[in-house]
Design a protein around this motif. Sequence first.
Motif, PDB file in Angstrom:
ATOM      1  N   VAL A  79      16.960  20.215 -52.892  1.00 18.94           N
ATOM      2  CA  VAL A  79      18.384  20.452 -53.165  1.00 18.94           C
ATOM      3  C   VAL A  79      18.636  21.936 -53.407  1.00 18.94           C
ATOM      4  O   VAL A  79      19.591  22.509 -52.868  1.00 18.94           O
ATOM      5  CB  VAL A  79      18.849  19.603 -54.379  1.00 18.94           C
ATOM      6  N   ILE A  80      17.792  22.575 -54.186  1.00 20.29           N
ATOM      7  CA  ILE A  80      17.947  24.012 -54.451  1.00 20.29           C
ATOM      8  C   ILE A  80      17.798  24.804 -53.154  1.00 20.29           C
ATOM      9  O   ILE A  80      18.542  25.752 -52.904  1.00 20.29           O
ATOM     10  CB  ILE A  80      16.942  24.485 -55.528  1.00 20.29           C
ATOM     11  N   PHE A  81      16.866  24.402 -52.300  1.00 21.88           N
ATOM     12  CA  PHE A  81      16.669  25.084 -51.026  1.00 21.88           C
ATOM     13  C   PHE A  81      17.913  24.961 -50.158  1.00 21.88           C
ATOM     14  O   PHE A  81      18.374  25.942 -49.556  1.00 21.88           O
ATOM     15  CB  PHE A  81      15.446  24.508 -50.311  1.00 21.88           C
ATOM     16  N   ILE A  82      18.480  23.762 -50.082  1.00 20.83           N
ATOM     17  CA  ILE A  82      19.686  23.546 -49.272  1.00 20.83           C
ATOM     18  C   ILE A  82      20.853  24.345 -49.833  1.00 20.83           C
ATOM     19  O   ILE A  82      21.596  24.987 -49.089  1.00 20.83           O
ATOM     20  CB  ILE A  82      20.012  22.039 -49.183  1.00 20.83           C
ATOM     21  N   ILE A  83      21.021  24.324 -51.148  1.00 24.21           N
ATOM     22  CA  ILE A  83      22.095  25.101 -51.773  1.00 24.21           C
ATOM     23  C   ILE A  83      21.902  26.588 -51.489  1.00 24.21           C
ATOM     24  O   ILE A  83      22.855  27.302 -51.175  1.00 24.21           O
ATOM     25  CB  ILE A  83      22.160  24.820 -53.288  1.00 24.21           C
ATOM     26  N   THR A  84      20.666  27.053 -51.566  1.00 25.56           N
ATOM     27  CA  THR A  84      20.372  28.456 -51.273  1.00 25.56           C
ATOM     28  C   THR A  84      20.718  28.795 -49.828  1.00 25.56           C
ATOM     29  O   THR A  84      21.300  29.853 -49.555  1.00 25.56           O
ATOM     30  CB  THR A  84      18.885  28.760 -51.549  1.00 25.56           C
ATOM     31  N   VAL A  86      22.967  27.290 -47.925  1.00 23.08           N
ATOM     32  CA  VAL A  86      24.426  27.272 -47.776  1.00 23.08           C
ATOM     33  C   VAL A  86      25.022  28.571 -48.316  1.00 23.08           C
ATOM     34  O   VAL A  86      25.834  29.224 -47.652  1.00 23.08           O
ATOM     35  CB  VAL A  86      25.029  26.042 -48.482  1.00 23.08           C
ATOM     36  N   PHE A  87      24.616  28.960 -49.522  1.00 23.92           N
ATOM     37  CA  PHE A  87      25.163  30.188 -50.101  1.00 23.92           C
ATOM     38  C   PHE A  87      24.727  31.419 -49.322  1.00 23.92           C
ATOM     39  O   PHE A  87      25.499  32.372 -49.173  1.00 23.92           O
ATOM     40  CB  PHE A  87      24.787  30.324 -51.579  1.00 23.92           C
ATOM     41  N   SER A  88      23.517  31.413 -48.781  1.00 24.89           N
ATOM     42  CA  SER A  88      23.058  32.541 -47.962  1.00 24.89           C
ATOM     43  C   SER A  88      23.904  32.669 -46.700  1.00 24.89           C
ATOM     44  O   SER A  88      24.286  33.772 -46.309  1.00 24.89           O
ATOM     45  CB  SER A  88      21.588  32.370 -47.575  1.00 24.89           C
ATOM     46  N   ASN A  89      24.186  31.530 -46.072  1.00 22.79           N
ATOM     47  CA  ASN A  89      25.032  31.559 -44.874  1.00 22.79           C
ATOM     48  C   ASN A  89      26.444  32.019 -45.208  1.00 22.79           C
ATOM     49  O   ASN A  89      27.049  32.769 -44.436  1.00 22.79           O
ATOM     50  CB  ASN A  89      25.063  30.185 -44.203  1.00 22.79           C
ATOM     51  N   ALA A  93      28.056  35.346 -43.710  1.00 20.71           N
ATOM     52  CA  ALA A  93      29.331  35.291 -42.981  1.00 20.71           C
ATOM     53  C   ALA A  93      30.347  36.238 -43.592  1.00 20.71           C
ATOM     54  O   ALA A  93      31.091  36.908 -42.873  1.00 20.71           O
ATOM     55  CB  ALA A  93      29.872  33.863 -42.981  1.00 20.71           C
ATOM     56  N   SER A  94      30.380  36.322 -44.917  1.00 20.91           N
ATOM     57  CA  SER A  94      31.359  37.210 -45.550  1.00 20.91           C
ATOM     58  C   SER A  94      31.054  38.679 -45.279  1.00 20.91           C
ATOM     59  O   SER A  94      31.952  39.514 -45.335  1.00 20.91           O
ATOM     60  CB  SER A  94      31.422  36.958 -47.061  1.00 20.91           C
TER      61      SER A  94
END
Length: 187
Positions: A79-84, A86-89, A93-94
């Motif tokens: 879960v932490i890896f997936i959240i990381t 998502v936030f990295s992407n 993007a920003s």
Amino acid sequence: MESKDVVERCKKIIEGGTHTIVRREQQTSIYGMNTSTVYGVIRDARGVANGLVVFEIFEREVANFKYAMIRIVVVITAVIFIITLVFSNMLAASLLNPIRKLTDGANRIREGDLDHTVDLVRGDELGDLAGSFNGMVSALKRTQKELTAVNAELTRASAMKDEFLANTSHELKTPLNGIIGIAESLT
């Protein structure tokens, strides 16, 4: 009902007043393979040992606990890896989308589209860069209009010069021919 040996062991532990852990190779009971027994002494308000709490630790329960902890750690890590990710992407993007907009704007200006502006409203350096870019495009457009006007004026002036020289040259040739004719007749 406990055996006399167990009852005697419990009495000795209570009389000794100390918590005790008894480890054994393995002992089978109705609950499974028993690996250790923990004896906790219960004391009254005066501190006198008058009871005993007995915990038996079973191999299957320890193994189940280990596997449960491993599953929990794996799930939490995933879960932490997936959240990381998502936030990295989102962060990428920003940062990359404004740069892509600026690059696209620069390419369109290079191709001659001076009406193009970069729509990028941000309060950071990329927003400042977009504002500078749009200001540069506006200045280029003004300069192009001024150069076009100056070029048109120079073309008009050159045409006037050519016309003037054509008329003046004809007028100059006529009097010279008259003078040359007079000079020839005098000779």
